[in-house]
Design an enzyme around this catalytic site. Structure first.
Site, mmCIF file in Angstrom:
data_model
loop_
_atom_site.group_PDB
_atom_site.id
_atom_site.type_symbol
_atom_site.label_atom_id
_atom_site.label_comp_id
_atom_site.label_asym_id
_atom_site.label_seq_id
_atom_site.Cartn_x
_atom_site.Cartn_y
_atom_site.Cartn_z
ATOM 1 N N TYR A 1 7.169 -3.048 2.105
ATOM 2 C CA TYR A 1 8.017 -1.988 2.643
ATOM 3 C C TYR A 1 8.787 -2.422 3.884
ATOM 4 O O TYR A 1 9.903 -1.980 4.116
ATOM 5 C CB TYR A 1 7.164 -0.769 3.040
ATOM 6 C CG TYR A 1 6.972 0.262 1.970
ATOM 7 C CD1 TYR A 1 6.433 -0.090 0.738
ATOM 8 C CD2 TYR A 1 7.321 1.592 2.177
ATOM 9 C CE1 TYR A 1 6.228 0.868 -0.239
ATOM 10 C CE2 TYR A 1 7.117 2.549 1.208
ATOM 11 C CZ TYR A 1 6.568 2.185 0.003
ATOM 12 O OH TYR A 1 6.378 3.130 -0.957
ATOM 13 N N LYS B 1 -2.934 -9.411 -5.492
ATOM 14 C CA LYS B 1 -2.386 -10.105 -6.658
ATOM 15 C C LYS B 1 -2.452 -11.600 -6.328
ATOM 16 O O LYS B 1 -1.441 -12.307 -6.260
ATOM 17 C CB LYS B 1 -0.947 -9.623 -6.925
ATOM 18 C CG LYS B 1 -0.332 -10.114 -8.220
ATOM 19 C CD LYS B 1 -0.909 -9.457 -9.453
ATOM 20 C CE LYS B 1 -0.320 -10.101 -10.709
ATOM 21 N NZ LYS B 1 -0.920 -9.574 -11.952
ATOM 22 N N ASP C 1 -3.032 -5.007 -11.090
ATOM 23 C CA ASP C 1 -2.817 -4.507 -12.459
ATOM 24 C C ASP C 1 -4.133 -4.041 -13.068
ATOM 25 O O ASP C 1 -4.213 -2.978 -13.687
ATOM 26 C CB ASP C 1 -2.116 -5.559 -13.336
ATOM 27 C CG ASP C 1 -2.728 -6.947 -13.242
ATOM 28 O OD1 ASP C 1 -3.586 -7.187 -12.366
ATOM 29 O OD2 ASP C 1 -2.345 -7.808 -14.061
ATOM 30 N N ASP D 1 0.852 2.619 -2.190
ATOM 31 C CA ASP D 1 1.736 3.725 -2.553
ATOM 32 C C ASP D 1 1.498 4.091 -4.016
ATOM 33 O O ASP D 1 1.329 5.256 -4.371
ATOM 34 C CB ASP D 1 3.199 3.313 -2.329
ATOM 35 C CG ASP D 1 4.172 4.408 -2.727
ATOM 36 O OD1 ASP D 1 3.926 5.570 -2.352
ATOM 37 O OD2 ASP D 1 5.159 4.101 -3.428
ATOM 38 N N ASP E 1 -0.988 7.469 -5.636
ATOM 39 C CA ASP E 1 -0.476 8.511 -6.545
ATOM 40 C C ASP E 1 -1.329 8.583 -7.802
ATOM 41 O O ASP E 1 -1.637 9.665 -8.309
ATOM 42 C CB ASP E 1 0.980 8.220 -6.959
ATOM 43 C CG ASP E 1 1.994 8.971 -6.095
ATOM 44 O OD1 ASP E 1 1.647 9.307 -4.942
ATOM 45 O OD2 ASP E 1 3.123 9.215 -6.569
HETATM 46 C C1 IPM Z 1 4.340 8.201 0.303
HETATM 47 C C2 IPM Z 1 5.753 8.405 -0.154
HETATM 48 C C3 IPM Z 1 6.662 7.575 0.729
HETATM 49 C C4 IPM Z 1 6.263 6.134 0.570
HETATM 50 C C5 IPM Z 1 8.164 7.773 0.437
HETATM 51 C C6 IPM Z 1 8.556 9.208 0.568
HETATM 52 C C7 IPM Z 1 9.019 6.885 1.293
HETATM 53 O O1 IPM Z 1 5.877 8.060 -1.491
HETATM 54 O O2 IPM Z 1 4.034 8.544 1.463
HETATM 55 O O3 IPM Z 1 3.530 7.719 -0.489
HETATM 56 O O4 IPM Z 1 6.716 5.458 -0.372
HETATM 57 O O5 IPM Z 1 5.473 5.650 1.379
HETATM 58 MG MG MG Z 2 4.055 7.582 -2.447
#
Ligand code: IPM
Ligand code: MG
Length: 365
Positions: A145, A195, A228, A252, A256
């Site tokens: 990032y 990785k 992976d 990230d 999720d």
């Molecule tokens: C998160 C979000 C952010 C990220 C976005 C909104 C930039 O997805 O906090 O996970 O990628 O870190």
């Molecule tokens: Mg995110």
């Protein structure tokens, strides 16, 4: 003497202000029960800040955050601001600079399946088991990032887009310590995700993790997993995980994925911590523009973020435990916002504010 706590409140965009209102009502109830005064200063971040103050992270907001002990944040972003140049948008102009500026290198995202929500998960109950509880520790200020060089170079048709994945030993070691310490307080099991079969930064990451594990955290069971494979294992057998440590981008993605196991992104809070006690607390999900303004969003991630704030920035573990228990009780009593409502017997579909009230009524029971 009544304890004074100073927080900055940044509701942000979309459902942010609606769910924030419920988290603040929960904090009102905490003030009454735990003899503290939580002084709140409001500020703008994200799209609302662009509209009202011309940029996603205005200096006034930075100053207010600097003068506070912790920041309670909603979410930022929305389709209204997607036409702006990327660096001016709510995410890259507001959220990411905030992480960097305050050195919030440790992002903790607990994915907890509340017992009464087992049926809401994307996984079958027999795979999920009872009471799944995974903590994703994501490095938040380095890696893919943030590392330089970054950008689009050259001119068409020969441009190149560049992102860099760089980690120093210091950056790896400090996030590794956060993960080891967290594991030590939990089930003493740490899976470090990398990785290392492809990436040099991962080879270094693995080396440092192994050394620290051997020299300082021999009581924590450490294993390494390729990213992976980790993404596959999370849906194949999530119960094997306790703490998962990841580089920024891997974290990230995997956070999720882990949150889907809980039934809804609207259930997952997060803490972004600097060294010391300062932290920014926000839901891991987004601004949900499709339902914003309707008063139907799930406030639980925001309320649990307030609980993380009490725990990590103010060491108010008892109050934080009380909030977490109240959320569990409200769910046990059948209260469900639309995202976690399935029309099963005993479920009551409620709006954002009713969920907030149900949780407040369950506090201290
Ligand atoms: C998160 C979000 C952010 C990220 C976005 C909104 C930039 O997805 O906090 O996970 O990628 O870190
Ligand atoms: Mg995110």
């Amino acid at each position: 003497m009544t304890r004074q706590l100073k927080i900055a409140v940044l509701p942000g965009d979309g459902i942010g202000p609606e769910v924030m209102a419920e988290a603040l009502r929960v904090l009102d109830a905490i003030e009454r029960r735990y003899d503290c005064r939580i002084e709140r200063t409001f500020a703008h971040i994200g799209g609302i800040a662009i509209d009202l103050e011309g940029k996603a992270l205005p200096q006034t907001t930075i100053d207010i955050c600097r003068a506070s002990d912790a920041v309670l944040l909603g979410s930022v972003g929305g389709p209204q601001w997607e036409h702006l140049p990327p660096m001016e948008q709510p995410e890259r102009g507001g959220l990411l600079p905030m992480r960097k500026l305050f050195n919030l290198y440790a992002n903790l995202r607990p994915a907890i399946v509340f017992p009464s929500l087992t049926g809401a998960s994307s996984l079958k109950e027999e795979i999920l088991g009872a009471g799944l509880d995974i903590l994703v520790v994501r490095e938040l200020t380095g890696g893919l990032y943030m590392s330089q060089p970054k950008g689009i170079e050259g001119s068409p048709p020969n441009r190149v887009g560049v992102d860099t994945l760089r980690y120093s030993e210091m950056e790896i070691e400090r996030i590794a310590r956060v993960a080891f310490e967290a594991a030590r307080k939990r089930r003493k099991n740490l899976v470090s995700v990398d990785k290392a079969n492809v990436l040099a930064s991962s080879v270094l990451w693995r080396e440092i993790l192994s050394r620290l594990g051997k020299e300082e955290y021999a009581d924590v069971a450490l294993s390494h997993m390729y990213v992976d494979n980790a993404s596959m294992q999370l849906i194949r057998n999530p119960r094997q995980f306790d703490v998962i440590l990841c580089e920024n981008m891997f974290g990230d993605i995997l956070s999720d994925e882990a949150s889907a196991l809980t039934g809804s992104l609207g259930m997952v809070p997060s803490a972004s911590l600097a060294a010391g006690s300062f932290g920014v607390y926000e839901p891991a999900g987004g601004t949900a523009p499709d339902i914003a303004g309707q008063g139907i969003a799930n406030p639980i991630a925001q309320i649990l973020s307030a609980s993380l704030m009490l725990r990590y920035s103010f060491s108010m573990n008892e109050a934080a435990d009380a909030i977490d228990a109240a959320v569990a009780r409200a769910l046990d009593a059948g209260y469900r916002t639309g995202d976690i409502f399935f029309g099963r017997p005993g479920e009551k579909k409620v709006a954002t504010a009713e969920m907030g009230t149900a949780i407040i009524n369950c506090l201290g029971q």
